[in-house]
Write a protein that holds these residues in place. Structure first.
Motif, PDB file in Angstrom:
ATOM      1  N   PHE A   1       0.777  -1.329   0.002  1.00 20.18           N
ATOM      2  CA  PHE A   1      -0.079  -0.013  -0.046  1.00 20.18           C
ATOM      3  C   PHE A   1       0.919   1.174   0.082  1.00 20.18           C
ATOM      4  CE2 PHE A   1      -2.642  -3.212   1.825  1.00 20.18           C
ATOM      5  CZ  PHE A   1      -3.804  -2.920   1.098  1.00 20.18           C
ATOM      6  N   GLU A   2       0.805   2.166  -0.914  1.00 16.97           N
ATOM      7  CA  GLU A   2       1.587   3.287  -1.319  1.00 16.97           C
ATOM      8  C   GLU A   2       0.649   4.477  -0.829  1.00 16.97           C
ATOM      9  OE1 GLU A   2       3.653   5.336  -4.775  1.00 16.97           O
ATOM     10  OE2 GLU A   2       4.677   3.389  -4.217  1.00 16.97           O
ATOM     11  N   PRO A   3       1.062   5.163   0.135  1.00 17.43           N
ATOM     12  CA  PRO A   3       0.297   6.478   0.606  1.00 17.43           C
ATOM     13  C   PRO A   3       0.524   7.563  -0.727  1.00 17.43           C
ATOM     14  CG  PRO A   3       2.255   6.456   1.782  1.00 17.43           C
ATOM     15  CD  PRO A   3       2.440   5.304   1.160  1.00 17.43           C
ATOM     16  N   VAL A   4      -0.751   7.987  -0.942  1.00 20.57           N
ATOM     17  CA  VAL A   4      -0.645   9.116  -1.858  1.00 20.57           C
ATOM     18  C   VAL A   4      -0.020  10.417  -1.507  1.00 20.57           C
ATOM     19  CG1 VAL A   4      -2.165  10.686  -3.533  1.00 20.57           C
ATOM     20  CG2 VAL A   4      -2.740   8.287  -3.163  1.00 20.57           C
ATOM     21  N   ILE A   5      -0.167  10.533  -0.070  1.00 24.47           N
ATOM     22  CA  ILE A   5       0.445  11.788   0.455  1.00 24.47           C
ATOM     23  C   ILE A   5       1.755  11.367   1.249  1.00 24.47           C
ATOM     24  CG2 ILE A   5       0.078  13.784   2.202  1.00 24.47           C
ATOM     25  CD1 ILE A   5      -2.917  13.835   1.268  1.00 24.47           C
ATOM     26  N   ASP A   6       2.817  12.040   0.918  1.00 27.64           N
ATOM     27  CA  ASP A   6       3.856  11.842   1.887  1.00 27.64           C
ATOM     28  C   ASP A   6       3.663  12.486   3.103  1.00 27.64           C
ATOM     29  OD1 ASP A   6       6.636  12.048   3.069  1.00 27.64           O
ATOM     30  OD2 ASP A   6       7.515  11.129   1.251  1.00 27.64           O
ATOM     31  N   LYS A   7       3.659  12.117   4.269  1.00 25.64           N
ATOM     32  CA  LYS A   7       3.114  12.992   5.576  1.00 25.64           C
ATOM     33  C   LYS A   7       4.158  13.649   6.000  1.00 25.64           C
ATOM     34  CE  LYS A   7      -0.674   9.859   6.973  1.00 25.64           C
ATOM     35  NZ  LYS A   7      -1.006   8.981   8.323  1.00 25.64           N
ATOM     36  N   GLU A   8       5.605  13.262   5.836  1.00 27.21           N
ATOM     37  CA  GLU A   8       6.925  13.974   6.092  1.00 27.21           C
ATOM     38  C   GLU A   8       7.093  15.057   5.428  1.00 27.21           C
ATOM     39  OE1 GLU A   8      10.054  11.448   6.316  1.00 27.21           O
ATOM     40  OE2 GLU A   8       9.223   9.944   7.667  1.00 27.21           O
ATOM     41  N   LEU A   9       6.868  14.930   4.058  1.00 26.72           N
ATOM     42  CA  LEU A   9       7.204  16.067   3.282  1.00 26.72           C
ATOM     43  C   LEU A   9       5.946  16.990   2.762  1.00 26.72           C
ATOM     44  CD1 LEU A   9       9.673  14.275   0.573  1.00 26.72           C
ATOM     45  CD2 LEU A   9      10.100  15.659   2.305  1.00 26.72           C
ATOM     46  N   GLY A  10       4.695  16.279   2.822  1.00 30.89           N
ATOM     47  CA  GLY A  10       3.344  17.016   2.933  1.00 30.89           C
ATOM     48  C   GLY A  10       3.183  17.262   1.219  1.00 30.89           C
ATOM     49  N   ILE A  11       3.629  16.046   0.723  1.00 34.80           N
ATOM     50  CA  ILE A  11       3.483  16.352  -0.746  1.00 34.80           C
ATOM     51  C   ILE A  11       2.459  15.044  -1.423  1.00 34.80           C
ATOM     52  CG2 ILE A  11       5.507  17.698  -1.397  1.00 34.80           C
ATOM     53  CD1 ILE A  11       6.875  15.245  -2.114  1.00 34.80           C
ATOM     54  N   MET A  12       2.109  15.192  -2.510  1.00 35.88           N
ATOM     55  CA  MET A  12       1.394  14.184  -3.314  1.00 35.88           C
ATOM     56  C   MET A  12       2.116  13.624  -4.365  1.00 35.88           C
ATOM     57  SD  MET A  12      -2.553  15.565  -3.611  1.00 35.88           S
ATOM     58  CE  MET A  12      -2.991  13.971  -3.971  1.00 35.88           C
ATOM     59  N   ARG A  13       2.459  12.179  -4.387  1.00 33.50           N
ATOM     60  CA  ARG A  13       3.242  11.582  -5.490  1.00 33.50           C
ATOM     61  C   ARG A  13       2.250  11.198  -6.489  1.00 33.50           C
ATOM     62  NH1 ARG A  13       5.245   8.526  -0.832  1.00 33.50           N
ATOM     63  NH2 ARG A  13       7.371   9.075  -0.453  1.00 33.50           N
ATOM     64  N   LEU A  14       2.777  11.832  -7.682  1.00 39.03           N
ATOM     65  CA  LEU A  14       1.996  11.374  -8.982  1.00 39.03           C
ATOM     66  C   LEU A  14       2.913  10.815  -9.958  1.00 39.03           C
ATOM     67  CD1 LEU A  14      -0.426  12.240 -11.094  1.00 39.03           C
ATOM     68  CD2 LEU A  14       0.982  14.018 -11.837  1.00 39.03           C
ATOM     69  N   ARG A  15       2.524   9.600 -10.524  1.00 40.95           N
ATOM     70  CA  ARG A  15       3.512   8.862 -11.307  1.00 40.95           C
ATOM     71  C   ARG A  15       3.038   8.858 -12.601  1.00 40.95           C
ATOM     72  NH1 ARG A  15       5.595   3.088  -9.021  1.00 40.95           N
ATOM     73  NH2 ARG A  15       5.935   4.433  -7.472  1.00 40.95           N
ATOM     74  N   TYR A  16       4.059   9.255 -13.671  1.00 40.40           N
ATOM     75  CA  TYR A  16       3.938   9.099 -15.200  1.00 40.40           C
ATOM     76  C   TYR A  16       4.524   7.785 -15.693  1.00 40.40           C
ATOM     77  CZ  TYR A  16       5.203   9.690 -19.807  1.00 40.40           C
ATOM     78  OH  TYR A  16       5.504   9.587 -21.189  1.00 40.40           O
ATOM     79  N   ILE A  17       3.486   7.089 -16.332  1.00 39.92           N
ATOM     80  CA  ILE A  17       4.027   5.471 -16.781  1.00 39.92           C
ATOM     81  C   ILE A  17       4.208   5.779 -18.361  1.00 39.92           C
ATOM     82  CG2 ILE A  17       3.597   3.207 -16.884  1.00 39.92           C
ATOM     83  CD1 ILE A  17       1.544   3.945 -14.346  1.00 39.92           C
ATOM     84  N   PRO A  18       5.179   5.660 -18.943  1.00 34.00           N
ATOM     85  CA  PRO A  18       5.197   5.761 -20.516  1.00 34.00           C
ATOM     86  C   PRO A  18       4.530   4.573 -21.020  1.00 34.00           C
ATOM     87  CG  PRO A  18       7.384   5.965 -19.543  1.00 34.00           C
ATOM     88  CD  PRO A  18       6.557   5.387 -18.423  1.00 34.00           C
ATOM     89  N   ARG A  19       3.914   4.781 -22.209  1.00 32.71           N
ATOM     90  CA  ARG A  19       3.108   3.833 -23.044  1.00 32.71           C
ATOM     91  C   ARG A  19       3.779   2.401 -23.239  1.00 32.71           C
ATOM     92  NH1 ARG A  19      -0.777   5.048 -28.351  1.00 32.71           N
ATOM     93  NH2 ARG A  19      -1.598   2.984 -28.266  1.00 32.71           N
TER      94      ARG A  19
END
Length: 210
Positions: free
Chosen positions: A179-197
């Motif tokens: 389970f990967e948290p969308v929000i990094d609580k330590e940094l207070g940022i959201m992780r968005l992942r780009y996946i090449p086709r």
């Protein structure tokens, strides 16, 4: 180009309206039109816009107290081009395609590819799983994504896809899911992942009608 500058302002406005209609109706659809198709579509939007403008002027002249309303006609034509293009993009093309399909005339939705048909679906995506070529599966459950994220939960284009990953399924079937948290609580940022086709093997979606 000089010839276009020498024609009447009313005719110039008609061409601009046609271009507005074409641009709005095809924006972001990655379609490539031949010159003849482009010109005919611009002309079609221009004629419809001019008809709307002419009818509007006739109706406005019936209002007491309004005189010399004809000078507004070119501006009404250009505004009509925007409205006609937006209407065709939102309602006209989809319903025309459905009419053609219901009459067994054509099943083409006029998109550049099936990938683009999914991207421009009117349904609301609620869940997506991206199966990678290396065997890993990336999952994004939109219900776990906070409201109003800085970037949309899902973006699809010809080069790939971007999602907020909420769960990772390793390539080893015996391994536990992560389970990967969308929000990094330590940094207070959201992780968005780009996946090449090129790295995607398969995608599964859950859709909900709007």
């Amino acid at each position: 180009m000089n010839d276009l500058l020498n024609v009447s302002f009313d005719f110039q406005a008609m061409l601009v309206a046609g271009y507005f209609g074409y641009k709005i109706s095809s924006m972001g659809l990655a379609r490539v039109h031949r010159t003849e198709d482009f010109l005919l579509q611009v002309l079609a939007f221009a004629v419809v816009s001019k008809i709307i403008s002419a009818l509007s002027v006739v109706l406005l002249t019936e209002i007491p107290g309004l005189i010399e309303i004809e000078w507004v006609s070119p501006f009404i034509t250009m505004f009509a081009g925007v409205l006609v293009g937006a209407f065709w993009r939102k309602y006209g093309e989809t319903r025309f395609s459905k009419l053609m399909e219901n009459r067994d005339i054509s099943r083409d939705d006029h998109e550049a590819s099936v990938w683009m048909s999914i991207a421009h679906s009117k349904s609301r995506f609620t869940f997506v799983q991206v199966m990678m070529r290396n065997g890993t599966t990336l999952e994004s459950d939109f219900d776990l994504i906070p409201q109003s994220p800085p970037f949309p939960p899902l973006k699809i284009n010809e080069d790939g896809i971007s999602i907020y990953v909420t769960k990772i399924w390793p390539s080893d079937d015996q391994a536990e899911q992560v389970f990967e948290p969308v929000i990094d609580k330590e940094l207070g940022i959201m992780r968005l992942r780009y996946i090449p086709r090129s790295e995607i093997e398969q995608i599964e979606w859950c859709l909900r009608k709007r």
